[in-house]
Design an enzyme around this catalytic site. Structure first.
Site, short mmCIF file in Angstrom:
data_model
loop_
_atom_site.label_atom_id
_atom_site.label_comp_id
_atom_site.label_asym_id
_atom_site.label_seq_id
_atom_site.Cartn_x
_atom_site.Cartn_y
_atom_site.Cartn_z
CE LYS A 95 -8.69 4.57 13.90
NZ LYS A 95 -9.35 3.59 13.01
NE ARG B 280 -11.67 9.03 8.53
CZ ARG B 280 -11.89 9.75 9.62
NH1 ARG B 280 -12.36 10.99 9.51
NH2 ARG B 280 -11.69 9.23 10.81
CE LYS C 56 -14.81 6.81 10.72
NZ LYS C 56 -13.99 5.73 10.13
CD GLU D 86 -10.26 2.55 24.94
OE1 GLU D 86 -10.16 1.32 24.82
OE2 GLU D 86 -11.34 3.15 24.76
CE LYS E 177 -5.07 4.80 12.24
NZ LYS E 177 -6.11 3.99 11.70
CB SER F 286 -3.21 8.53 5.23
OG SER F 286 -4.25 9.04 6.06
CE1 TYR G 112 -1.14 3.68 3.97
CE2 TYR G 112 -0.69 5.30 5.69
CZ TYR G 112 -1.53 4.36 5.12
OH TYR G 112 -2.75 4.09 5.68
C1 PBG Z 1 -10.70 2.72 10.00
C2 PBG Z 1 -9.27 3.01 9.82
C3 PBG Z 1 -8.76 4.29 9.60
C4 PBG Z 1 -7.38 4.16 9.43
C5 PBG Z 1 -7.08 2.81 9.56
N1 PBG Z 1 -8.26 2.10 9.81
C6 PBG Z 1 -9.41 5.61 9.44
C7 PBG Z 1 -10.56 6.01 10.22
O1 PBG Z 1 -10.63 5.75 11.43
O2 PBG Z 1 -11.44 6.63 9.62
C8 PBG Z 1 -6.48 5.32 9.17
C9 PBG Z 1 -5.16 5.04 8.58
C10 PBG Z 1 -4.47 6.19 7.98
O3 PBG Z 1 -4.90 7.36 8.05
O4 PBG Z 1 -3.42 5.93 7.37
N2 PBG Z 1 -11.05 1.54 10.59
#
Ligand code: PBG
Length: 335
Positions: free
Chosen positions: A204, A214, A230, A246, A261, A287, A326
């Site tokens: 990720k 968010r 983050k 990882e 991701k 997203s 989505y």
């Molecule tokens: C956080 C989380 C995130 C997403 C899924 N779980 C965002 C982040 O790390 O701030 C992102 C999913 C997306 O953008 O569709 N645990």
């Protein structure tokens, strides 16, 4: 002169592209509804579905509407949903305590879905960001300049057990803390929940493509702005080998499915992960990838259906066995 010009070719790859039936016959990658996982947002109360401005066509659902949506998705042949709660600010605190509430919104949502659509698989995110006032995925250190990895994991294991007890098929640790997958596997086993699977958000990346998500879960204003972003836990987008480290760790710790991701901008990583593991590989079309296509389509610059389809074919061709997207509901009937 040009008219009579003829190459004496042995190989003419275009021969197999000349008719629809031959093109179908030679098609290497097919996306089907059973490849898709639909991420869904849930809110408290009974209000009408809430629009998310940066994600047209995606809503935050009350539990009753969420259940209806799940029935519709199941009818379309989609095997699993991934649930994300958006919580009222009043239940959040610095420690994300509400994540351990045995009557949490997410758990009520899981029970309602499992009762109404028992054969639809359900996965939930195991991370603290919807529950913390600061929007980070973990509990902060005393200096508040990093997350406290091990203390955060101690909460995640309890959260995973609660989710598994409420009936989820799969828990999805999404915060990139070290050691979380192994700790969760052990905790599930000790609680007699050996059958609950783990989809690890293994690779990720610290991505700008999470922006609209968010907005959807209400962590936008804090993450990345106030104290630190983050980047101390999510991967540097520039790093390939680190992603593979990882993946190897999560596999050794007991992950059942390995996730990459975002998806579209990281097709090279999906391919490499596909080649180093025998476990199923999931990719999350996040997203921002969704928003990008929707925005261009709204401006009339891209064809929505064709671009969506191509984006998913590309992710699958890169090596993903399943895709969180989505677009699941919109595209499933067209596949
Ligand atoms: C956080 C989380 C995130 C997403 C899924 N779980 C965002 C982040 O790390 O701030 C992102 C999913 C997306 O953008 O569709 N645990």
């Amino acid at each position: 002169m040009a008219d009579s010009f003829k190459l004496n070719l042995t190989h003419r790859p275009r021969r197999l592209r000349l008719s629809p039936s031959l093109r179908r016959l030679t098609e290497e990658t097919v996306v089907k509804p059973a490849d898709l996982i639909a991420p869904l947002f849930v809110v408290e109360g009974k209000k009408a579905p809430e629009v998310i401005a940066s994600m047209p066509g995606v809503f935050r659902f009350s539990i009753p509407d969420l259940v209806k949506e799940c029935k519709a998705l199941y009818k379309l042949g989609i095997p699993m949903v991934a649930l994300f709660p958006k919580l009222d600010a009043k239940v959040k605190d610095d420690l994300g305590s509400a994540s351990l509430d045995s009557d949490a919104l997410i758990l009520r949502a899981v029970r309602a879905i499992k009762k109404a659509v028992p054969y639809l698989s359900v996965m939930t995110d195991i991370a603290l960001d919807p529950y913390t006032t600061h929007g980070h995925d973990g509990i902060l250190t005393a200096a508040k300049n990093d997350v406290d990895n091990d203390r955060t994991v101690s909460v995640l294991v309890k959260m995973a057990v609660l989710h598994a007890q409420s009936g989820v098929d799969m828990v999805a640790p999404s915060d990139m803390m070290d050691g979380r997958v192994g700790a969760i596997r052990q905790a599930l086993n000790h609680a007699g929940l050996d059958h609950t699977a783990i989809m690890a958000y293994s690779a990720k990346f610290a991505s700008a493509y999470y922006g609209p998500f968010r907005d959807a879960v209400g962590t936008a204003k804090v993450a990345g702005k106030e104290t630190f972003s983050k980047v101390t836990y999510q991967l540097n987008p520039a790093n390939r080998r680190e992603a593979l480290i990882e993946v190897a760790l999560d596999e050794a710790e007991g992950a059942d499915i390995i996730m990459v991701k975002p998806a579209g901008p990281y097709l090279d990583i999906i391919r490499e992960v596909r080649e180093v593991t025998q476990k199923p590989v999931a990719a999350y079309q996040v997203s921002g990838e969704y928003a990008q296509i929707q925005a261009a389509a709204r401006l009339g610059w891209l064809d929505l259906e064709k671009t969506t389809h191509e984006s998913l074919v590309s992710i699958k061709r890169a090596g993903a066995d399943m895709i969180l997207t989505y677009f699941a509901k919109q595209i499933a009937p067209k596949l």
